[in-house]
Design an enzyme around this catalytic site. Structure first.
Site: not given
Length: 393
Positions: A137, A165-167, A170
């Protein structure tokens, strides 16, 4: 298989850590039959250790079933392909080369199930000069420009306080898979859905990106102030701080009236939106001189009466105690067999006819081996035990 608007779909979950699980959680919460596939034994980068990880894991992997399966074992891969024949979706967030080494890439899977929708989340994309770099991230936040616009001027780059960024990667994966499932209803064919932390983070740059793309302007840090509009930011009160967002001439005039300072509207420095942005520091000082005279709640009450956007600045405990947050049911209860009653973060969307059902706790590794292998592949208990003894599951 449970109930819910997505209960007709079976999702094979090969994801770990956060970006991939964030995608799969959308399907699990809305009733899809999500099967989390784990290597036999605990996976140290995904299974919880300390108390913070336990809480995170319960939120990230709720509503799933867990089976163990050794994809590096020939029989394990064969079992996986049998599961793919029964599934609708596969989601993975390996480094791009890993799935090819395991022989579970999209082209391999579509040969056994042409209807399979294959979702991939990577750090930087499935091809290109950075494609097989490890992606996290904060690395994506840095490359995307996010850290260059976050924080106070002169303090150096700053990451966001959440794994944005991760979320978002997803969420984009989940949206792409949903689109592919809808398209499959017309074509009868699955397809490969790809996103990355870097793509999602650049999309999130939004108007900051457009300042460069259209105007050639490189945005910088502006702290708590809005980058292009004033007065929008954090202001001191008698007992703390508050947010005020008085964009546009009408709302600015209302703010000045609430503050008892109508003369600010006629001040030559503040007469227009561009002028207020240019003289941001002077305007902020004028407003702060007045907001310091009353408490946060007093100002919020007065400003809301006049239609001036504003609000308190809360910590996590205060946020979940907020009456509107409680009304939105963003804290959802779960009965855990060993932890007892716990709470996790609720969904950010509601449906009028098909509400989200009761949440189930995150599974133990391999908890549903017998149930899943029997229901989907017709294996009996003796066969499951034999596969476990051979290190296949």
């Amino acid at each position: 298989m449970g109930s819910g608007p997505l209960s007709r779909f079976t999702v094979l979950d090969l994801t770990r850590v956060r970006s991939g699980p964030a995608a799969v959680r959308q399907f699990a919460d809305w009733g899809a039959n999500v099967i989390k596939i784990e290597e036999p034994g605990l996976a140290p980068d995904d299974r919880p250790g300390g108390s913070a990880q336990v809480a995170d894991y319960q939120n990230t992997h709720r509503n799933k079933q867990s089976i163990t399966l050794n994809l590096k074992h020939p029989e394990g891969r064969a079992l996986f392909l049998d599961l793919v024949r029964k599934a609708d979706v596969v989601v993975e967030n390996y480094r791009p080369s890993v799935k090819f080494k395991l022989g579970i890439d999209y082209e391999s899977l579509r040969k056994v199930n042409p209807r399979i929708v294959y979702g991939s989340v990577s750090g930087f994309g499935q091809d290109g000069p950075y494609h097989d770099r490890p992606g996290l991230d904060q690395i994506a936040q840095g490359i995307s420009g996010m850290m260059s616009v976050t924080g106070e001027p002169g303090r150096g780059p700053m990451r966001a306080g959440i794994p944005v960024a991760d979320l978002t990667a997803g969420l984009f994966c989940a949206i792409g898979v949903m689109v592919a499932l809808l398209e499959r209803e017309v074509s009868g064919q699955g397809q490969w859905v790809q996103t990355s932390l870097l793509q999602s983070q650049l999309w999130m740059m939004d108007f900051q990106a457009m300042r460069w793309l259209m105007n050639g302007e490189v945005p910088g840090q502006s702290g708590n102030d809005h980058p292009t509009s004033s007065p929008t930011g954090v202001f001191p009160t008698a007992d703390g701080h508050m947010n005020i967002a008085a964009m546009g001439n009408d709302i600015f005039a209302r703010l000045c009236n609430v503050l008892g300072a109508p003369e600010l509207v006629q001040d030559e420095r503040f007469r227009t939106v561009p002028l207020r942005a240019r003289h941001r520091a002077a305007l902020g000082a004028e407003i702060a001189e007045r907001t310091r005279t009353r408490t946060t709640q007093e100002w919020i009450a007065r400003m809301n009466e006049e239609g001036v956007p504003c609000g308190p600045i809360l910590n996590m405990k205060e946020a979940f105690a907020d009456p509107q947050v409680e009304h939105l049911r963003m804290s959802q209860p779960i009965d855990h067999p060993t932890l007892g009653p716990i709470s996790v973060v609720g969904q950010a969307v509601t449906l009028s006819r098909t509400p989200m059902g009761k949440l189930a706790p995150a599974p133990e590794s391999g908890e549903h081996n017998l149930d899943v292998y029997r229901a989907l592949l017709g294996l009996d208990a003796a066969k499951v035990e034999a596969l476990a003894a051979q290190g296949v599951i």
